[in-house]
Design an enzyme around this catalytic site. Structure first.
Site, short mmCIF file in Angstrom:
data_model
loop_
_atom_site.label_atom_id
_atom_site.label_comp_id
_atom_site.label_asym_id
_atom_site.label_seq_id
_atom_site.Cartn_x
_atom_site.Cartn_y
_atom_site.Cartn_z
N ASN A 10 0.86 -1.18 0.00
CA ASN A 10 0.00 0.00 0.00
C ASN A 10 0.90 1.23 0.00
O ASN A 10 1.47 1.59 1.03
CB ASN A 10 -0.89 -0.05 1.26
CG ASN A 10 -1.73 1.21 1.41
OD1 ASN A 10 -1.82 2.03 0.50
ND2 ASN A 10 -2.35 1.36 2.58
N LYS A 12 0.14 4.28 -0.42
CA LYS A 12 -0.51 5.49 0.13
C LYS A 12 -0.25 6.67 -0.81
O LYS A 12 -0.29 6.50 -2.03
CB LYS A 12 -0.06 5.73 1.57
CG LYS A 12 -0.20 4.45 2.41
CD LYS A 12 -0.04 4.64 3.88
CE LYS A 12 -0.15 3.27 4.56
NZ LYS A 12 -0.11 3.33 6.00
N HIS A 95 -9.60 1.04 4.89
CA HIS A 95 -8.28 1.15 5.52
C HIS A 95 -8.38 2.08 6.73
O HIS A 95 -9.18 3.02 6.74
CB HIS A 95 -7.26 1.71 4.51
CG HIS A 95 -5.87 1.72 5.05
ND1 HIS A 95 -5.39 2.75 5.83
CD2 HIS A 95 -4.88 0.80 4.97
CE1 HIS A 95 -4.14 2.46 6.18
NE2 HIS A 95 -3.80 1.29 5.67
N GLU A 97 -6.73 4.48 7.74
CA GLU A 97 -6.60 5.92 7.49
C GLU A 97 -7.89 6.49 6.91
O GLU A 97 -8.22 7.66 7.14
CB GLU A 97 -5.38 6.19 6.60
CG GLU A 97 -4.09 6.03 7.40
CD GLU A 97 -2.93 5.41 6.65
OE1 GLU A 97 -2.90 5.45 5.41
OE2 GLU A 97 -2.03 4.86 7.33
N GLU A 167 -5.56 -5.14 10.58
CA GLU A 167 -4.56 -4.08 10.74
C GLU A 167 -4.88 -3.27 12.00
O GLU A 167 -5.69 -2.32 11.94
CB GLU A 167 -4.58 -3.14 9.54
CG GLU A 167 -4.22 -3.81 8.23
CD GLU A 167 -3.60 -2.81 7.26
OE1 GLU A 167 -2.48 -3.04 6.83
OE2 GLU A 167 -4.24 -1.79 6.98
N GLY A 173 2.18 2.21 10.65
CA GLY A 173 3.11 3.33 10.50
C GLY A 173 3.83 3.71 11.77
O GLY A 173 4.48 4.76 11.82
N SER A 212 3.20 -2.17 10.35
CA SER A 212 4.65 -2.22 10.63
C SER A 212 5.28 -3.57 10.32
O SER A 212 6.21 -4.00 11.01
CB SER A 212 4.94 -1.79 12.08
OG SER A 212 4.56 -0.44 12.27
N GLY A 233 2.83 -1.22 4.29
CA GLY A 233 2.89 0.21 3.97
C GLY A 233 4.33 0.63 3.75
O GLY A 233 4.90 0.44 2.67
P1 PGA Z 1 2.71 0.18 7.63
O1 PGA Z 1 1.27 0.41 6.95
O2 PGA Z 1 3.27 -1.10 7.08
O3 PGA Z 1 3.51 1.38 7.22
O4 PGA Z 1 2.48 0.12 9.09
C1 PGA Z 1 0.40 -0.67 6.74
C2 PGA Z 1 -0.87 -0.18 6.11
O5 PGA Z 1 -1.24 0.97 6.30
O6 PGA Z 1 -1.55 -0.93 5.38
#
Ligand code: PGA
Length: 255
Positions: A10, A12, A95, A97, A167, A173, A212, A233
């Site tokens: 992803n 983003k 997601h 976010e 998630e 993140g 992460s 991510g």
């Molecule tokens: P991250 O994001 O691996 O940076 O934690 C995962 C995601 O948002 O799908």
């Protein structure tokens, strides 16, 4: 292992045009090498088309990070799932976010899931609890409610087109991934919920972990029986780290 592992990146809103096309080509080469896995990328909406054109004809799946609930109409700025499905394979839905930064609620996410599936897209439904909810011990209740409100309202969804990504919001993140045991427990709970609702038809739906994931923790996470891969991510933005994570997922094929 009947369920083909998935490693999905992803991106983003992170890469410019050249970086998106370059990384897309690198990931397409990786997908060509590892055809026993499903590898997907979710570029920014602006560069999705140029990336898809650059990798066309290969094994790499390119998808959208979001879509709207309606196939067409007066919805300025939104992404039609039907238009998406004409050129792309898949779509993230709900997601964290979108839920927590953009304020999307369960009803909107349910409608988006239904619209994506109706359009023929593979929908990656994202679920997960906040830190507050985990600290209160409510993670199972929260995730089950998210599943119920999204999948429960999708009628008779085409389960072959559904992927679920667990998630936890606090892991995204932050550099603080869930432990492999905690992630396994939650993914097993999701699988159990799917089984209760759809019987054995629900057993083949792939359940991913995201939050992460890195080259350091991927192998331990993907060694767990109910974690069919990852939604990545930050570590998907560099080919080296993404390659390491793909290699960790390959080990599932030996299980
Ligand atoms: P991250 O994001 O691996 O940076 O934690 C995962 C995601 O948002 O799908």
């Amino acid at each position: 292992m009947a369920r083909t592992p998935i490693v999905a990146g992803n991106w983003k809103m992170n890469l410019d045009r050249d970086a998106s096309v370059g990384l897309g080509r690198d990931v397409a080469a990786l997908a060509g090498l590892h055809q026993d896995l499903d590898i997907a990328i979710f570029p920014s909406v602006v560069w999705m088309t140029v990336v898809a054109d650059a990798v066309a004809g290969g094994m790499l799946t390119v998808g959208s990070q979001d879509c709207y609930t309606e196939p067409s109409g007066a919805f300025t700025g939104e992404i039609s799932p039907v238009e998406l499905a004409a050129s792309f394979d898949s779509c993230l839905i709900g997601h964290s976010e979108r839920r927590h930064v953009l304020g999307e609620g369960d009803d909107l996410i349910a409608a988006k899931l239904r619209a994506a599936l109706d359009a023929g897209l593979t929908a990656y439904l994202c679920v997960g609890e906040t830190l507050e909810e985990r600290d209160a011990g409510d993670q199972n209740v929260v995730v089950e409610r998210q599943l119920e409100l999204a999948i429960g309202k999708a009628g008779e969804p085409d389960l072959a087109s559904l992927v679920i990504a667990y998630e936890p919001v606090w892991a995204i993140g932050t550099g603080r991934a869930a432990t492999a045991d905690d992630a396994q427990e939650m993914c097993a709970g999701i699988r159990g919920w799917m089984h209760d609702r759809f019987n054995s038809a629900g057993d083949d739906v792939r359940v991913l972990y995201g939050g992460s994931v890195s080259p350091d923790n991927a192998a331990e996470l993907f060694a767990k029986p109910d974690i069919d891969g990852g939604l990545i991510g930050g570590a998907s933005l560099k080919i080296d780290s993404f390659t390491s994570i793909v290699e960790a997922a390959l080990q599932r094929l030996q299980m």
